[in-house]
Design a protein around this motif. Sequence first.
Motif, PDB file in Angstrom:
ATOM      1  N   MET A   1      37.549  52.500  14.767  1.00 52.83           N
ATOM      2  CA  MET A   1      36.379  52.554  15.629  1.00 52.83           C
ATOM      3  C   MET A   1      36.390  51.423  16.671  1.00 52.83           C
ATOM      4  SD  MET A   1      33.928  54.564  16.034  1.00 52.83           S
ATOM      5  CE  MET A   1      32.234  54.843  16.292  1.00 52.83           C
ATOM      6  N   GLU A   2      36.888  50.249  16.232  1.00 51.24           N
ATOM      7  CA  GLU A   2      36.969  49.116  17.146  1.00 51.24           C
ATOM      8  C   GLU A   2      37.909  49.427  18.310  1.00 51.24           C
ATOM      9  OE1 GLU A   2      38.589  44.582  16.988  1.00 51.24           O
ATOM     10  OE2 GLU A   2      37.449  45.289  15.242  1.00 51.24           O
ATOM     11  N   ARG A   3      39.038  50.073  18.020  1.00 52.51           N
ATOM     12  CA  ARG A   3      40.015  50.456  19.045  1.00 52.51           C
ATOM     13  C   ARG A   3      39.368  51.420  20.033  1.00 52.51           C
ATOM     14  NH1 ARG A   3      44.892  48.991  21.332  1.00 52.51           N
ATOM     15  NH2 ARG A   3      45.681  48.420  19.316  1.00 52.51           N
ATOM     16  N   ARG A   4      38.609  52.381  19.520  1.00 52.92           N
ATOM     17  CA  ARG A   4      37.952  53.372  20.369  1.00 52.92           C
ATOM     18  C   ARG A   4      36.947  52.698  21.304  1.00 52.92           C
ATOM     19  NH1 ARG A   4      36.017  57.825  16.823  1.00 52.92           N
ATOM     20  NH2 ARG A   4      38.195  57.676  16.262  1.00 52.92           N
ATOM     21  N   ASN A   5      36.211  51.720  20.796  1.00 53.88           N
ATOM     22  CA  ASN A   5      35.246  50.997  21.631  1.00 53.88           C
ATOM     23  C   ASN A   5      35.951  50.195  22.720  1.00 53.88           C
ATOM     24  OD1 ASN A   5      32.934  51.964  20.368  1.00 53.88           O
ATOM     25  ND2 ASN A   5      32.959  50.344  18.826  1.00 53.88           N
ATOM     26  N   GLU A   6      37.115  49.656  22.395  1.00 55.71           N
ATOM     27  CA  GLU A   6      37.920  48.929  23.375  1.00 55.71           C
ATOM     28  C   GLU A   6      38.374  49.884  24.494  1.00 55.71           C
ATOM     29  OE1 GLU A   6      41.994  46.200  23.456  1.00 55.71           O
ATOM     30  OE2 GLU A   6      41.610  47.508  21.737  1.00 55.71           O
ATOM     31  N   ILE A   7      38.791  51.076  24.111  1.00 57.59           N
ATOM     32  CA  ILE A   7      39.211  52.089  25.088  1.00 57.59           C
ATOM     33  C   ILE A   7      38.037  52.483  25.966  1.00 57.59           C
ATOM     34  CG2 ILE A   7      40.007  54.484  25.338  1.00 57.59           C
ATOM     35  CD1 ILE A   7      41.613  53.989  22.675  1.00 57.59           C
ATOM     36  N   LEU A   8      36.892  52.759  25.362  1.00 52.73           N
ATOM     37  CA  LEU A   8      35.693  53.143  26.109  1.00 52.73           C
ATOM     38  C   LEU A   8      35.290  52.047  27.087  1.00 52.73           C
ATOM     39  CD1 LEU A   8      33.387  55.103  26.674  1.00 52.73           C
ATOM     40  CD2 LEU A   8      32.159  54.081  24.743  1.00 52.73           C
ATOM     41  N   LYS A   9      35.313  50.812  26.648  1.00 52.44           N
ATOM     42  CA  LYS A   9      34.929  49.687  27.510  1.00 52.44           C
ATOM     43  C   LYS A   9      35.847  49.607  28.725  1.00 52.44           C
ATOM     44  CE  LYS A   9      33.144  45.371  28.230  1.00 52.44           C
ATOM     45  NZ  LYS A   9      33.022  45.385  29.655  1.00 52.44           N
ATOM     46  N   ARG A  10      37.162  49.782  28.514  1.00 52.52           N
ATOM     47  CA  ARG A  10      38.103  49.729  29.636  1.00 52.52           C
ATOM     48  C   ARG A  10      37.824  50.862  30.628  1.00 52.52           C
ATOM     49  NH1 ARG A  10      42.833  46.725  30.697  1.00 52.52           N
ATOM     50  NH2 ARG A  10      41.738  45.425  29.207  1.00 52.52           N
ATOM     51  N   ILE A  11      37.511  52.059  30.117  1.00 52.99           N
ATOM     52  CA  ILE A  11      37.211  53.204  30.993  1.00 52.99           C
ATOM     53  C   ILE A  11      35.923  52.948  31.770  1.00 52.99           C
ATOM     54  CG2 ILE A  11      36.595  55.664  31.022  1.00 52.99           C
ATOM     55  CD1 ILE A  11      38.494  55.916  28.523  1.00 52.99           C
ATOM     56  N   GLN A  12      34.944  52.343  31.140  1.00 51.31           N
ATOM     57  CA  GLN A  12      33.694  52.014  31.832  1.00 51.31           C
ATOM     58  C   GLN A  12      33.923  50.951  32.905  1.00 51.31           C
ATOM     59  OE1 GLN A  12      31.456  51.030  28.303  1.00 51.31           O
ATOM     60  NE2 GLN A  12      30.457  53.038  28.263  1.00 51.31           N
ATOM     61  N   ASP A  13      34.805  50.004  32.599  1.00 52.90           N
ATOM     62  CA  ASP A  13      35.110  48.938  33.564  1.00 52.90           C
ATOM     63  C   ASP A  13      35.979  49.429  34.714  1.00 52.90           C
ATOM     64  OD1 ASP A  13      33.702  47.142  31.997  1.00 52.90           O
ATOM     65  OD2 ASP A  13      35.486  46.224  31.104  1.00 52.90           O
ATOM     66  N   ARG A  14      36.848  50.426  34.435  1.00 52.86           N
ATOM     67  CA  ARG A  14      37.774  50.943  35.438  1.00 52.86           C
ATOM     68  C   ARG A  14      37.721  52.462  35.484  1.00 52.86           C
ATOM     69  NH1 ARG A  14      43.392  49.356  35.667  1.00 52.86           N
ATOM     70  NH2 ARG A  14      43.168  50.451  37.591  1.00 52.86           N
ATOM     71  N   PRO A  15      36.578  53.023  35.916  1.00 53.00           N
ATOM     72  CA  PRO A  15      36.506  54.488  35.967  1.00 53.00           C
ATOM     73  C   PRO A  15      37.624  55.055  36.829  1.00 53.00           C
ATOM     74  CG  PRO A  15      34.620  53.469  37.088  1.00 53.00           C
ATOM     75  CD  PRO A  15      35.419  52.375  36.480  1.00 53.00           C
ATOM     76  N   GLY A  16      38.203  56.163  36.357  1.00 48.63           N
ATOM     77  CA  GLY A  16      39.295  56.780  37.095  1.00 48.63           C
ATOM     78  C   GLY A  16      40.646  56.216  36.739  1.00 48.63           C
ATOM     79  N   ILE A  17      40.698  55.376  35.723  1.00 52.73           N
ATOM     80  CA  ILE A  17      41.979  54.834  35.275  1.00 52.73           C
ATOM     81  C   ILE A  17      42.833  56.005  34.794  1.00 52.73           C
ATOM     82  CG2 ILE A  17      41.154  54.368  32.914  1.00 52.73           C
ATOM     83  CD1 ILE A  17      42.912  51.788  33.002  1.00 52.73           C
ATOM     84  N   THR A  18      44.115  55.930  35.050  1.00 49.58           N
ATOM     85  CA  THR A  18      44.979  57.020  34.593  1.00 49.58           C
ATOM     86  C   THR A  18      45.332  56.802  33.133  1.00 49.58           C
ATOM     87  OG1 THR A  18      47.063  55.939  35.198  1.00 49.58           O
ATOM     88  CG2 THR A  18      46.003  57.331  36.895  1.00 49.58           C
ATOM     89  N   PHE A  19      45.738  57.872  32.503  1.00 50.90           N
ATOM     90  CA  PHE A  19      46.125  57.829  31.095  1.00 50.90           C
ATOM     91  C   PHE A  19      47.213  56.785  30.867  1.00 50.90           C
ATOM     92  CE2 PHE A  19      48.769  59.246  27.587  1.00 50.90           C
ATOM     93  CZ  PHE A  19      47.824  59.406  26.579  1.00 50.90           C
ATOM     94  N   ARG A  20      48.242  56.804  31.711  1.00 49.60           N
ATOM     95  CA  ARG A  20      49.366  55.869  31.564  1.00 49.60           C
ATOM     96  C   ARG A  20      48.936  54.418  31.780  1.00 49.60           C
ATOM     97  NH1 ARG A  20      53.384  58.283  28.866  1.00 49.60           N
ATOM     98  NH2 ARG A  20      53.821  60.324  29.709  1.00 49.60           N
ATOM     99  N   GLU A  21      48.087  54.183  32.794  1.00 50.41           N
ATOM    100  CA  GLU A  21      47.596  52.825  33.036  1.00 50.41           C
ATOM    101  C   GLU A  21      46.811  52.316  31.827  1.00 50.41           C
ATOM    102  OE1 GLU A  21      46.574  52.426  37.767  1.00 50.41           O
ATOM    103  OE2 GLU A  21      45.286  53.721  36.566  1.00 50.41           O
ATOM    104  N   LEU A  22      45.977  53.179  31.280  1.00 51.49           N
ATOM    105  CA  LEU A  22      45.158  52.815  30.130  1.00 51.49           C
ATOM    106  C   LEU A  22      46.044  52.434  28.941  1.00 51.49           C
ATOM    107  CD1 LEU A  22      42.247  52.565  29.076  1.00 51.49           C
ATOM    108  CD2 LEU A  22      42.338  54.993  28.497  1.00 51.49           C
TER     109      LEU A  22
END
Length: 169
Positions: free
Chosen positions: A1-22
Amino acid sequence: MERRNEILKRIQDRPGITFRELARELGIGIGDLQYHLHRLEKERRVFSRKFGKRRYIFPEGFEKDLQRLIIAISTGTRRRILLLLMDGPLSQSEIARKLGISQPTVSYHMGELLKLGIVDARKDGKSVVYTLSYDPGIIARVIKEYRPGLWEKLADNLIDLLTGVGDGE
């Protein structure tokens, strides 16, 4: 769950990030990232939009017009074309000459920008003239707010241009 929250936070900080960049930025394996993104999409916390060969990931509810602009500025050539068009309409050959790239390359990127609805094209004799269909201020705001690293890079390039630094002198 912690990993998922980290992913969500990055997407919120960088909307439109590509899958590979993420995957690269978070140091996550492809399979692991696919799993967590699938869960986040099922929970309706994120969604992805495929354009060309890339998959762009946005937080749920992210404005559709801004999605298109973020996708448009995601590649250097398209971003450079948009910056040129901020000064006014240009033909394909003028864009190619100013950017030092081939006309087929310009044609490809203009086709992508037309699909996104970021530019308009009109025939002028044998030439096609392109104009922005967005207010240049909105494009600048999107770069500044959602891709601040690009904004800093553009500012550095402008400073280099104005001071003559980096031109081989």
